[in-house]
Design an enzyme around this catalytic site. Structure first.
Site, PDB file in Angstrom:
ATOM      1  N   LYS A  22     107.689  12.084  28.286  1.00  0.00           N
ATOM      2  CA  LYS A  22     106.610  12.647  29.128  1.00  0.00           C
ATOM      3  C   LYS A  22     105.812  13.649  28.313  1.00  0.00           C
ATOM      4  O   LYS A  22     104.577  13.630  28.320  1.00  0.00           O
ATOM      5  CB  LYS A  22     107.221  13.335  30.332  1.00  0.00           C
ATOM      6  CG  LYS A  22     106.266  14.251  31.092  1.00  0.00           C
ATOM      7  CD  LYS A  22     106.894  14.884  32.307  1.00  0.00           C
ATOM      8  CE  LYS A  22     107.589  16.152  32.034  1.00  0.00           C
ATOM      9  NZ  LYS A  22     106.761  17.339  31.876  1.00  0.00           N
ATOM     10  N   ASN A  23     106.506  14.519  27.583  1.00  0.00           N
ATOM     11  CA  ASN A  23     105.820  15.624  26.904  1.00  0.00           C
ATOM     12  C   ASN A  23     105.152  15.232  25.600  1.00  0.00           C
ATOM     13  O   ASN A  23     104.422  16.031  25.029  1.00  0.00           O
ATOM     14  CB  ASN A  23     106.779  16.805  26.732  1.00  0.00           C
ATOM     15  CG  ASN A  23     107.158  17.411  28.079  1.00  0.00           C
ATOM     16  OD1 ASN A  23     106.530  17.093  29.106  1.00  0.00           O
ATOM     17  ND2 ASN A  23     108.171  18.231  28.097  1.00  0.00           N
ATOM     18  N   CYS A 116     103.488  27.712  38.117  1.00  0.00           N
ATOM     19  CA  CYS A 116     104.236  26.692  38.860  1.00  0.00           C
ATOM     20  C   CYS A 116     105.567  27.349  39.220  1.00  0.00           C
ATOM     21  O   CYS A 116     105.758  28.543  39.096  1.00  0.00           O
ATOM     22  CB  CYS A 116     104.426  25.447  38.013  1.00  0.00           C
ATOM     23  SG  CYS A 116     105.515  25.769  36.650  1.00  0.00           S
ATOM     24  N   ARG A 121     103.085  31.050  33.672  1.00  0.00           N
ATOM     25  CA  ARG A 121     102.541  30.066  32.740  1.00  0.00           C
ATOM     26  C   ARG A 121     101.044  30.278  32.479  1.00  0.00           C
ATOM     27  O   ARG A 121     100.201  29.440  32.777  1.00  0.00           O
ATOM     28  CB  ARG A 121     102.840  28.659  33.240  1.00  0.00           C
ATOM     29  CG  ARG A 121     104.340  28.457  33.402  1.00  0.00           C
ATOM     30  CD  ARG A 121     104.718  27.064  33.776  1.00  0.00           C
ATOM     31  NE  ARG A 121     104.648  26.178  32.605  1.00  0.00           N
ATOM     32  CZ  ARG A 121     104.944  24.882  32.681  1.00  0.00           C
ATOM     33  NH1 ARG A 121     105.250  24.348  33.832  1.00  0.00           N
ATOM     34  NH2 ARG A 121     104.879  24.116  31.603  1.00  0.00           N
ATOM     35  N   ILE A 123      97.479  30.863  30.190  1.00  0.00           N
ATOM     36  CA  ILE A 123      96.959  30.085  29.052  1.00  0.00           C
ATOM     37  C   ILE A 123      96.191  31.006  28.103  1.00  0.00           C
ATOM     38  O   ILE A 123      95.283  30.565  27.390  1.00  0.00           O
ATOM     39  CB  ILE A 123      96.064  28.903  29.517  1.00  0.00           C
ATOM     40  CG1 ILE A 123      94.887  29.396  30.371  1.00  0.00           C
ATOM     41  CG2 ILE A 123      96.864  27.854  30.247  1.00  0.00           C
ATOM     42  CD1 ILE A 123      93.816  28.312  30.585  1.00  0.00           C
ATOM     43  N   ASP A 124      96.598  32.290  28.068  1.00  0.00           N
ATOM     44  CA  ASP A 124      95.901  33.249  27.202  1.00  0.00           C
ATOM     45  C   ASP A 124      95.962  32.839  25.732  1.00  0.00           C
ATOM     46  O   ASP A 124      94.975  32.984  24.992  1.00  0.00           O
ATOM     47  CB  ASP A 124      96.469  34.661  27.382  1.00  0.00           C
ATOM     48  CG  ASP A 124      97.991  34.693  27.253  1.00  0.00           C
ATOM     49  OD1 ASP A 124      98.641  33.704  27.642  1.00  0.00           O
ATOM     50  OD2 ASP A 124      98.529  35.678  26.744  1.00  0.00           O
ATOM     51  N   LEU A 125      97.084  32.276  25.300  1.00  0.00           N
ATOM     52  CA  LEU A 125      97.200  31.875  23.880  1.00  0.00           C
ATOM     53  C   LEU A 125      96.214  30.748  23.553  1.00  0.00           C
ATOM     54  O   LEU A 125      95.618  30.704  22.485  1.00  0.00           O
ATOM     55  CB  LEU A 125      98.636  31.439  23.563  1.00  0.00           C
ATOM     56  CG  LEU A 125      99.715  32.509  23.755  1.00  0.00           C
ATOM     57  CD1 LEU A 125     101.103  31.911  23.553  1.00  0.00           C
ATOM     58  CD2 LEU A 125      99.501  33.685  22.807  1.00  0.00           C
ATOM     59  N   ILE A 326     112.728  31.509  27.861  1.00  0.00           N
ATOM     60  CA  ILE A 326     111.372  30.954  27.741  1.00  0.00           C
ATOM     61  C   ILE A 326     110.558  31.178  29.016  1.00  0.00           C
ATOM     62  O   ILE A 326     109.440  31.641  28.990  1.00  0.00           O
ATOM     63  CB  ILE A 326     111.428  29.438  27.414  1.00  0.00           C
ATOM     64  CG1 ILE A 326     112.284  29.191  26.164  1.00  0.00           C
ATOM     65  CG2 ILE A 326     110.022  28.858  27.270  1.00  0.00           C
ATOM     66  CD1 ILE A 326     111.722  29.740  24.875  1.00  0.00           C
ATOM     67  N   ARG A 396     108.047  13.154  38.947  1.00  0.00           N
ATOM     68  CA  ARG A 396     106.974  13.511  38.018  1.00  0.00           C
ATOM     69  C   ARG A 396     107.408  13.272  36.576  1.00  0.00           C
ATOM     70  O   ARG A 396     106.578  12.997  35.721  1.00  0.00           O
ATOM     71  CB  ARG A 396     106.622  15.000  38.163  1.00  0.00           C
ATOM     72  CG  ARG A 396     105.857  15.356  39.391  1.00  0.00           C
ATOM     73  CD  ARG A 396     105.438  16.796  39.333  1.00  0.00           C
ATOM     74  NE  ARG A 396     104.958  17.126  37.995  1.00  0.00           N
ATOM     75  CZ  ARG A 396     104.734  18.380  37.594  1.00  0.00           C
ATOM     76  NH1 ARG A 396     104.947  19.381  38.415  1.00  0.00           N
ATOM     77  NH2 ARG A 396     104.304  18.632  36.391  1.00  0.00           N
TER      78      ARG A 396
HETATM   79  C1  EPZ Z   1     105.738  22.603  27.427  1.00  0.00           C
HETATM   80  O1  EPZ Z   1     105.130  23.437  28.395  1.00  0.00           O
HETATM   81  C2  EPZ Z   1     106.471  21.524  28.206  1.00  0.00           C
HETATM   82  N1  EPZ Z   1     105.523  20.767  29.011  1.00  0.00           N
HETATM   83  C3  EPZ Z   1     107.513  22.168  29.117  1.00  0.00           C
HETATM   84  O2  EPZ Z   1     108.225  21.122  29.768  1.00  0.00           O
HETATM   85  C4  EPZ Z   1     108.494  22.962  28.246  1.00  0.00           C
HETATM   86  O3  EPZ Z   1     109.422  23.619  29.077  1.00  0.00           O
HETATM   87  C5  EPZ Z   1     107.714  24.002  27.423  1.00  0.00           C
HETATM   88  O4  EPZ Z   1     106.694  23.323  26.633  1.00  0.00           O
HETATM   89  C6  EPZ Z   1     108.616  24.781  26.471  1.00  0.00           C
HETATM   90  O5  EPZ Z   1     109.287  23.897  25.638  1.00  0.00           O
HETATM   91  C7  EPZ Z   1     104.782  19.810  28.405  1.00  0.00           C
HETATM   92  O6  EPZ Z   1     104.872  19.587  27.210  1.00  0.00           O
HETATM   93  C8  EPZ Z   1     103.858  19.027  29.289  1.00  0.00           C
HETATM   94  P1  EPZ Z   1     104.715  26.824  26.359  1.00  0.00           P
HETATM   95  P2  EPZ Z   1     104.045  24.563  27.930  1.00  0.00           P
HETATM   96  O7  EPZ Z   1     103.260  27.008  26.233  1.00  0.00           O
HETATM   97  O8  EPZ Z   1     103.221  24.041  26.837  1.00  0.00           O
HETATM   98  C9  EPZ Z   1     104.262  31.330  27.761  1.00  0.00           C
HETATM   99  C10 EPZ Z   1     109.181  19.999  31.585  1.00  0.00           C
HETATM  100  O9  EPZ Z   1     110.107  20.287  32.358  1.00  0.00           O
HETATM  101  N2  EPZ Z   1     102.830  31.142  27.460  1.00  0.00           N
HETATM  102  O10 EPZ Z   1     105.545  26.595  25.138  1.00  0.00           O
HETATM  103  O11 EPZ Z   1     103.386  25.066  29.161  1.00  0.00           O
HETATM  104  C11 EPZ Z   1     104.677  30.548  29.005  1.00  0.00           C
HETATM  105  O12 EPZ Z   1     104.397  31.298  30.167  1.00  0.00           O
HETATM  106  C12 EPZ Z   1     108.155  21.047  31.208  1.00  0.00           C
HETATM  107  O13 EPZ Z   1     109.015  18.870  31.040  1.00  0.00           O
HETATM  108  C13 EPZ Z   1     101.992  32.246  27.490  1.00  0.00           C
HETATM  109  O14 EPZ Z   1     102.417  33.360  27.766  1.00  0.00           O
HETATM  110  O15 EPZ Z   1     105.049  25.676  27.392  1.00  0.00           O
HETATM  111  C14 EPZ Z   1     106.155  30.345  28.798  1.00  0.00           C
HETATM  112  O16 EPZ Z   1     106.839  31.500  29.220  1.00  0.00           O
HETATM  113  C15 EPZ Z   1     108.412  22.377  31.906  1.00  0.00           C
HETATM  114  N3  EPZ Z   1     100.665  32.065  27.238  1.00  0.00           N
HETATM  115  C16 EPZ Z   1     106.277  30.194  27.274  1.00  0.00           C
HETATM  116  O17 EPZ Z   1     105.062  30.744  26.716  1.00  0.00           O
HETATM  117  C17 EPZ Z   1     100.145  30.831  26.935  1.00  0.00           C
HETATM  118  O18 EPZ Z   1      98.925  30.730  26.686  1.00  0.00           O
HETATM  119  C18 EPZ Z   1     106.424  28.753  26.824  1.00  0.00           C
HETATM  120  O19 EPZ Z   1     105.270  28.079  27.190  1.00  0.00           O
HETATM  121  C19 EPZ Z   1     101.018  29.716  26.916  1.00  0.00           C
HETATM  122  C20 EPZ Z   1     102.362  29.892  27.177  1.00  0.00           C
END
Ligand code: EPZ
Length: 418
Positions: A22-23, A116, A121, A123-125, A326, A396
């Site tokens: 999926k990812n 969620c 979650r 998207i500042d980064l 995380i 999903r």
């Molecule tokens: C991806 O989500 C995966 N989803 C998630 O899988 C997975 O848990 C996550 O990576 C971590 O491995 C997909 O690939 C579709 P992140 P993503 O950005 O990209 C914080 C599942 O169950 N953050 O690495 O959203 C965020 O809040 C899903 O399949 C910021 O602060 O994860 C979190 O605490 C759930 N600012 C941490 O970083 C940002 O701009 C990790 O988020 C972005 C993220």
């Protein structure tokens, strides 16, 4: 509303195969937006998240053709650059479509994806990186408008190795002027798969899978055919289902390299693990041993496996401690497990699980994708009947989960609750 009705306890044994990841599928589908030539993808899982993403591409003006086990997407006549707000809220990972839209059309409009059930979650980064690439960002209410004359490759250091932000930077930089270099990039296997797919159509992405990734801008891409990797989290889920029920399972077409920390933890808990290049065999002990888990960015223990391994440790011998580093709200499944007889205490970002001899079937509620999968496994491990409600969350991210479990000996069926 859909539910699973599970009759435990059953030992799961036999052969299984995970679907496509999926990812990996979500960002790889986004590459079709960058490439005006047709791309043909294999092994895309038929799950809600990929269906929604393909629906958005059609709304944006792409053609999407599904034929047997392949999907051909063409964005030649794509004429829209706004991601529908209601679909953005439904599926936050569509935020990576923004990077591809901006990369090709130098503009994009989308809504904040919103949090969620597992955390805020933000998207500042993503947005900070877009600004560094020369993209003007205007935020009004919860709508984000991105525009730029051209994307200028830059050095970008991520404060946190965000998977989505890493993917968005790569997608936005494919046609950039010059080169973009990401430091502290996420190293997940899905990012390597995205880079391999992009390079198969003529992009120049180097270092994916390490914390240092360089994208040299190119002027055009060409058609490609690409098969995505199998789902390492689904593989881990099926292995845990066998481990938690004292079973014996072989997962085919699985790459052990992509979930080594999970395999190590299952071995530490007393399972016999046998690996080949593309298969994983697990033989569970009568009773698992308690272990400690700390979730970390890849290659550490994956946060997506945290609820799932939490479920099987409820009946392990001894006390297990799980630390979630995380996401800030990924223990929602614990209350439901406690109602099934588990002995779980939440202390800040730790779960303390004291093993019990038995779990008992109950009516429980999925509250997110992986937490829902954890409840299914707990149902397989329990005496009596478990009804897992709100399984739309589970559908999903898992393709035909009930069929795969039935093939391994589980007594599970889907029920529509009106
Ligand atoms: C991806 O989500 C995966 N989803 C998630 O899988 C997975 O848990 C996550 O990576 C971590 O491995 C997909 O690939 C579709 P992140 P993503 O950005 O990209 C914080 C599942 O169950 N953050 O690495 O959203 C965020 O809040 C899903 O399949 C910021 O602060 O994860 C979190 O605490 C759930 N600012 C941490 O970083 C940002 O701009 C990790 O988020 C972005 C993220």
């Amino acid at each position: 509303m859909l539910s699973y009705i599970i009759k435990g306890k059953t030992k799961l044994s036999g052969k299984a195969e995970a679907s496509g990841s999926k990812n990996a599928a979500l960002p790889i589908i986004a590459t079709a937006i960058l490439n005006p030539e047709p791309i043909t993808l294999y092994n895309i899982p038929n799950i809600e998240d990929t269906r929604i993403t393909l629906e958005i591409l059609k709304i944006l003006g792409c053609t999407v053709e599904k034929k047997n086990d392949k999907i051909t997407i063409c964005s030649k006549n794509m004429n829209k650059t706004t991601i529908p707000k209601e679909l953005m809220h439904k599926l936050r990972s569509t935020v990576v479509l923004a990077g591809a839209i901006i990369g090709r059309f130098k503009k994009a409009t989308f809504a904040f994806p919103g949090g969620c059930n597992i955390g805020a979650r933000p998207i500042d980064l993503h947005l900070e990186a877009f600004k560094k690439l020369g993209i003007d960002i205007e935020e009004k209410d919860d709508i984000i408008n991105c525009t730029c004359k051209e994307i200028i490759g830059k050095r970008i250091k991520l404060r946190f190795p965000s998977v989505g932000a890493t993917e968005n930077i790569i997608l936005a930089s494919v046609y950039a002027k010059g080169a973009t270099h990401i430091t502290n990039a996420a190293k997940e296997p899905e990012i390597k798969d995205l880079a391999r797919c992009l390079n198969s159509m003529g992009a120049k992405v180097y270092g994916a899978g390490t914390s240092e990734i360089t994208i040299f801008g190119v002027r055009q891409l060409h058609r490609t055919t690409y098969k995505i990797i199998s789902d390492r989290i689904e593989t881990g889920t099926l292995l845990c289902a066998a481990a938690g029920t004292g079973g014996n399972i072989t997962i085919k077409n699985a790459n052990p390299e992509n979930l080594l920390t999970v395999l190590y933890s299952l071995k530490e808990a007393g399972c016999q693990i046998t690996l080949s290049k593309n298969s994983i065999k697990l033989k569970a002990p009568k009773k698992l041993k308690a272990i400690n888990i700390k979730t970390e960015p890849y290659p550490g223990f994956p946060t997506d496996m945290q609820p799932i391994i939490g479920a099987i440790l409820t009946k392990a011998e001894g006390e297990s401690i799980i630390e979630e580093n995380i996401f800030e709200n990924r223990f929602k499944y614990a209350d439901e497990l406690s109602r099934m007889g588990a002995n779980i205490e939440i202390k800040d970002k730790k779960l303390i699980i004291k093993g019990v001899d038995n779990l008992y079937g109950k009516e429980v509620m999925s509250k997110d994708l992986r937490g829902g999968a954890a409840l299914v496994i707990a149902g397989l491990m329990s005496e009596g009947i478990t009804k897992v409600e709100n399984i739309e969350y589970i559908l999903r991210g898992y393709e035909n989960l009930d069929e795969k479990l039935i093939n391994l000996g589980a007594n599970i069926k889907k029920e529509k609750v009106v």
